[in-house]
Design a protein around this motif. Sequence first.
Motif, PDB file in Angstrom:
ATOM      1  N   HIS A 156      23.656  41.825  44.068  1.00  0.00           N
ATOM      2  CA  HIS A 156      22.231  41.051  43.834  1.00  0.00           C
ATOM      3  C   HIS A 156      21.340  41.288  45.349  1.00  0.00           C
ATOM      4  N   ASN A 157      21.987  41.407  46.441  1.00  0.00           N
ATOM      5  CA  ASN A 157      20.995  41.738  47.603  1.00  0.00           C
ATOM      6  C   ASN A 157      20.602  43.156  47.347  1.00  0.00           C
ATOM      7  N   THR A 158      21.247  44.053  46.905  1.00  0.00           N
ATOM      8  CA  THR A 158      21.164  45.339  46.703  1.00  0.00           C
ATOM      9  C   THR A 158      19.723  45.382  45.701  1.00  0.00           C
ATOM     10  N   ALA A 159      20.006  44.555  44.613  1.00  0.00           N
ATOM     11  CA  ALA A 159      18.987  44.429  43.699  1.00  0.00           C
ATOM     12  C   ALA A 159      17.576  43.903  44.368  1.00  0.00           C
ATOM     13  N   VAL A 160      17.422  43.109  45.232  1.00  0.00           N
ATOM     14  CA  VAL A 160      16.364  42.625  45.891  1.00  0.00           C
ATOM     15  C   VAL A 160      15.906  43.642  47.092  1.00  0.00           C
ATOM     16  N   CYS A 161      16.583  44.501  47.670  1.00  0.00           N
ATOM     17  CA  CYS A 161      16.378  45.376  48.526  1.00  0.00           C
ATOM     18  C   CYS A 161      15.567  46.570  47.671  1.00  0.00           C
ATOM     19  N   HIS A 162      15.989  47.031  46.561  1.00  0.00           N
ATOM     20  CA  HIS A 162      15.597  47.881  45.795  1.00  0.00           C
ATOM     21  C   HIS A 162      14.146  47.568  45.246  1.00  0.00           C
ATOM     22  N   GLY A 163      14.115  46.502  45.077  1.00  0.00           N
ATOM     23  CA  GLY A 163      12.741  45.860  44.473  1.00  0.00           C
ATOM     24  C   GLY A 163      11.744  45.871  45.741  1.00  0.00           C
ATOM     25  N   PHE A 164      11.903  45.602  47.018  1.00  0.00           N
ATOM     26  CA  PHE A 164      11.299  45.581  47.888  1.00  0.00           C
ATOM     27  C   PHE A 164      10.877  47.024  48.393  1.00  0.00           C
ATOM     28  N   ALA A 165      11.718  47.770  48.149  1.00  0.00           N
ATOM     29  CA  ALA A 165      11.402  49.202  48.266  1.00  0.00           C
ATOM     30  C   ALA A 165      10.448  50.025  47.180  1.00  0.00           C
ATOM     31  N   GLY A 166      10.338  49.175  46.308  1.00  0.00           N
ATOM     32  CA  GLY A 166       9.360  49.634  44.950  1.00  0.00           C
ATOM     33  C   GLY A 166      10.266  50.450  44.015  1.00  0.00           C
ATOM     34  N   ARG A 167      11.736  50.375  44.117  1.00  0.00           N
ATOM     35  CA  ARG A 167      12.581  51.199  43.317  1.00  0.00           C
ATOM     36  C   ARG A 167      13.049  50.331  41.970  1.00  0.00           C
ATOM     37  N   TYR A 168      12.134  49.903  41.289  1.00  0.00           N
ATOM     38  CA  TYR A 168      12.364  48.847  40.352  1.00  0.00           C
ATOM     39  C   TYR A 168      13.375  49.322  39.180  1.00  0.00           C
ATOM     40  N   ALA A 169      13.632  50.481  38.739  1.00  0.00           N
ATOM     41  CA  ALA A 169      14.742  50.716  37.746  1.00  0.00           C
ATOM     42  C   ALA A 169      15.822  50.604  38.498  1.00  0.00           C
ATOM     43  N   GLU A 170      16.225  50.831  39.580  1.00  0.00           N
ATOM     44  CA  GLU A 170      17.313  50.607  40.394  1.00  0.00           C
ATOM     45  C   GLU A 170      17.563  49.070  40.787  1.00  0.00           C
ATOM     46  N   SER A 171      16.400  48.378  40.947  1.00  0.00           N
ATOM     47  CA  SER A 171      16.665  46.957  41.543  1.00  0.00           C
ATOM     48  C   SER A 171      16.984  46.278  39.883  1.00  0.00           C
TER      49      SER A 171
ATOM     50  N   ALA B 155      32.896  36.141  37.111  1.00  0.00           N
ATOM     51  CA  ALA B 155      33.768  35.114  38.016  1.00  0.00           C
ATOM     52  C   ALA B 155      33.569  33.761  37.638  1.00  0.00           C
ATOM     53  N   GLY B 156      32.643  33.591  36.540  1.00  0.00           N
ATOM     54  CA  GLY B 156      32.587  32.219  36.014  1.00  0.00           C
ATOM     55  C   GLY B 156      31.477  31.617  36.742  1.00  0.00           C
ATOM     56  N   LEU B 157      30.611  32.324  37.265  1.00  0.00           N
ATOM     57  CA  LEU B 157      29.552  31.604  38.230  1.00  0.00           C
ATOM     58  C   LEU B 157      28.073  31.832  37.510  1.00  0.00           C
ATOM     59  N   ASP B 158      28.166  31.123  36.491  1.00  0.00           N
ATOM     60  CA  ASP B 158      27.082  31.308  35.608  1.00  0.00           C
ATOM     61  C   ASP B 158      25.638  30.737  36.102  1.00  0.00           C
ATOM     62  N   ASP B 159      25.831  29.832  37.066  1.00  0.00           N
ATOM     63  CA  ASP B 159      24.731  29.148  37.604  1.00  0.00           C
ATOM     64  C   ASP B 159      23.966  30.167  38.492  1.00  0.00           C
ATOM     65  N   GLU B 160      24.708  31.183  39.088  1.00  0.00           N
ATOM     66  CA  GLU B 160      24.362  32.119  40.050  1.00  0.00           C
ATOM     67  C   GLU B 160      23.364  33.340  39.244  1.00  0.00           C
ATOM     68  N   VAL B 161      23.418  33.469  37.872  1.00  0.00           N
ATOM     69  CA  VAL B 161      22.922  34.217  37.209  1.00  0.00           C
ATOM     70  C   VAL B 161      21.306  33.859  37.140  1.00  0.00           C
ATOM     71  N   ALA B 162      20.991  32.609  37.228  1.00  0.00           N
ATOM     72  CA  ALA B 162      19.569  32.345  37.398  1.00  0.00           C
ATOM     73  C   ALA B 162      19.091  32.656  38.704  1.00  0.00           C
ATOM     74  N   LEU B 163      19.918  32.828  39.715  1.00  0.00           N
ATOM     75  CA  LEU B 163      19.160  33.520  41.105  1.00  0.00           C
ATOM     76  C   LEU B 163      18.757  34.843  41.000  1.00  0.00           C
ATOM     77  N   VAL B 164      19.805  35.611  40.182  1.00  0.00           N
ATOM     78  CA  VAL B 164      19.347  36.827  40.129  1.00  0.00           C
ATOM     79  C   VAL B 164      17.751  37.227  39.290  1.00  0.00           C
ATOM     80  N   ARG B 165      17.854  36.354  37.913  1.00  0.00           N
ATOM     81  CA  ARG B 165      17.086  36.521  37.279  1.00  0.00           C
ATOM     82  C   ARG B 165      15.493  35.904  37.616  1.00  0.00           C
ATOM     83  N   GLN B 166      15.569  35.376  38.749  1.00  0.00           N
ATOM     84  CA  GLN B 166      14.413  34.886  39.527  1.00  0.00           C
ATOM     85  C   GLN B 166      13.942  35.853  40.560  1.00  0.00           C
ATOM     86  N   SER B 167      14.877  36.864  41.046  1.00  0.00           N
ATOM     87  CA  SER B 167      14.425  37.716  41.873  1.00  0.00           C
ATOM     88  C   SER B 167      13.470  38.687  41.553  1.00  0.00           C
TER      89      SER B 167
END
Length: 88
Positions: free
Chosen positions: A47-62, A76-88
């Motif tokens: 998730h953090n890597t996705a955010v970093c790629h986004g800030f670097a302008g590498r959207y496909a990698e993000s 991991a059964g952490l369905d609620d965390e998926v929303a945080l990824v989708r919001q990034s």
Amino acid sequence: MHVLNERGRHDLAIAVGEAALARLDELAGAPGLDHDATTWLRAKILHNTAVCHGFAGRYAESLAAGEAAEAAYLAAGLDDEVALVRQS
């Protein structure tokens, strides 16, 4: 990773994340390793890597890292965390 990214050092933050993921791969199956904890940690790093790629302008990698993070959270059964990824 978060601090590096916030300071504009996106490439270094991504390198740290990739190194951490590689180390998790090396440790896979080690005796005494908590599989749930490593699955959660993998998801957070992706998730953090996705955010970093986004800030670097590498959207496909993000998007790719975000999709991998979603899959790891779901595994991991952490369905609620998926929303945080989708919001990034």
